[in-house]
Design an enzyme around this catalytic site. Structure first.
Site, PDB file in Angstrom:
ATOM      1  CE1 TYR A 142      -3.178  -2.852   0.051  1.00 15.18           C
ATOM      2  CE2 TYR A 142      -3.921  -2.139   2.211  1.00 15.18           C
ATOM      3  CZ  TYR A 142      -4.032  -2.982   1.116  1.00 15.18           C
ATOM      4  OH  TYR A 142      -5.014  -3.938   1.089  1.00 15.18           O
ATOM      5  CE  LYS A 191       0.560 -17.584  -2.482  1.00 12.21           C
ATOM      6  NZ  LYS A 191      -0.306 -18.768  -2.349  1.00 12.21           N
ATOM      7  CG  ASP A 223      -2.792 -20.039  -0.321  1.00  9.63           C
ATOM      8  OD1 ASP A 223      -2.006 -19.848   0.626  1.00  9.63           O
ATOM      9  OD2 ASP A 223      -2.478 -20.739  -1.308  1.00  9.63           O
ATOM     10  CG  ASP A 247      -7.270  -4.005   3.887  1.00  8.93           C
ATOM     11  OD1 ASP A 247      -8.254  -3.888   4.626  1.00  8.93           O
ATOM     12  OD2 ASP A 247      -7.146  -3.377   2.815  1.00  8.93           O
ATOM     13  CG  ASP A 251     -12.653  -6.058   6.350  1.00  7.91           C
ATOM     14  OD1 ASP A 251     -12.393  -5.514   7.444  1.00  7.91           O
ATOM     15  OD2 ASP A 251     -13.015  -5.423   5.340  1.00  7.91           O
TER      16      ASP A 251
END
Ligand code: NAD
Length: 357
Positions: A142, A191, A223, A247, A251
């Site tokens: 980001y 990852k 994943d 992020d 959620d």
């Protein structure tokens, strides 16, 4: 003890739910012999209306001089058409960056009394959900280099994920420390089978774990983590991950607990100065009606006592009061589910929690 708290009431339901948190803090102050002193700070849409900018310099200064900051929520349709740099949400980014907050802490708890609200299978929900997502907040993709260009397939664009050992170490340390205060279990999510930045992340976490031999540490690919969160969320205690993965996963973790109106959050940095806020927004659809659920903000106040002021007993007192009130069947409209009881107003729910303190 005396504590200076900057209050960013903000927009929509922000002022209503901050009022509830202040009542709870004052009651805790009386019970345990502390004084909480509040300064109102303008930020968000209301600041745009009053001063033309979402985060006036004066507001930043007040927050930096405080012991902690509590925020309701900012934003709403009234300001949606303004250009990006004038949007109320800029106030959040501005405060996080001025206060150097690099860790976002989001607990996701499913209360026994609200198992029926959980969107997962009852057998999974009954195993319980009580986890914390520690998300890196100021680095990674980001904030990395980005751009557009011409590639072998024509017009293209790129974003860059870049993490330094320093950034990984400092977020890792927060997560290990948090695990030490809980069930001593930490899952680091990356990852590393694909990304070089994740391989550095994993190496750094492995170095760090040597300092915390009591913590049961494991790595998990993102994943798999996304699947495990819905398959068996009870396996997680503290989860630490990068900005983008955090992020998305935070959620997902919120969603499986069933109500947005119950979940608090904290943003922390190197000092004790933190920013505490509910994870929900300003809920313009119910603003001014007096029916917002104040619990996420009240629990954010508990997090503030715990993390910024080291007042564990006081924080636990609030957590327990909320659990008891929910167990007694008290519900605001957002967590009514199939209940036939009368939905409580913000003030009524706050009063019940105050009674239990
Ligand atoms: P939202 O979280 O405000 O609302 C989503 C839904 O949940 C709405 O139906 C709302 O009524 C309900 N809800 C939220 N909090 C509730 C509570 N405490 N009690 C009962 N019901 C509650 O999300 P949104 O509608 O996408 O966003 C509204 C505004 O809030 C937007 O301007 C957005 O940019 C802003 N926002 C601000 C923050 C923040 O200040 N940290 C975070 C998210 C969104």
């Amino acid at each position: 003890m005396n504590y200076k708290i900057a209050l960013v009431r903000g927009d929509g339901i922000g002022p209503e739910i901050i009022d509830s948190a202040v009542k709870v803090l004052d009651r805790i102050g009386k019970k345990f012999g502390h004084q909480f002193m509040y300064t109102d700070v303008l930020a968000g849409g209301c600041a745009i209306d009053a001063t033309g900018e979402p985060l006036p310099e004066q507001s930043v200064e007040t927050c930096l001089k405080s012991d902690s900051v509590m925020l309701g929520a900012v934003g709403g349709p009234k300001w949606d058409t303004l250009p990006g740099h004038l949007r109320p949400e800029r106030a959040l980014l501005g405060l996080r960056s001025a206060m150097k907050l690099y860790a976002n802490i989001r607990p996701a708890v499913l209360y026994d009394a609200l198992v029926s609200e959980c969107p997962l299978r009852t057998s999974i929900a009954k195993e319980g959900i009580d986890l914390i997502v520690v998300r890196e907040l100021t680095g990674g993709i980001y904030y990395g280099e980005r751009g557009r260009g011409e590639g072998p397939m024509g017009r293209d664009a790129f974003d860059t994920e870049r993490y330094s050992v320093t950034e990984i170490e400092r977020i890792g340390r927060i997560a290990f420390e948090m695990a030490m205060k809980r069930r001593k279990k930490l899952t680091s999510i990356d990852k590393a089978n694909v990304l070089e930045s994740s391989r550095l992340w994993r190496e750094t976490m492995h170095e760090l774990k040597k300092e915390y031999p009591e913590v049961e540490y494991s790595d998990m690919l993102v994943d798999n983590a996304a699947m495990q969160l819905v398959r068996r969320p009870s396996q997680f205690d503290v989860v630490v991950t990068s900005n983008m993965f955090g992020d998305i996963l935070s959620d997902e973790a919120s969603m499986i607990t069933g109500s947005i109106g119950l979940l608090p959050s904290a943003s922390l940095g190197a000092s004790k100065l933190g920013m505490y806020e509910p994870i929900h927004g300003s809920a313009p659809d119910i603003a001014g009606k007096g029916i917002a659920n104040p619990i996420a903000t009240i629990l954010s106040a508990a997090m503030m006592l715990r993390f910024s002021f080291d007042l564990e007993a006081e924080a636990k007192c609030i957590d327990d009061a909320v659990s008891e009130v929910l167990r007694s069947g008290a519900r605001t409209a957002d967590i009514m589910g199939d209940s036939k009881a009368k939905a409580l107003s913000t003030d009524e729910m706050t009063a019940l929690i105050l009674n239990r303190l």
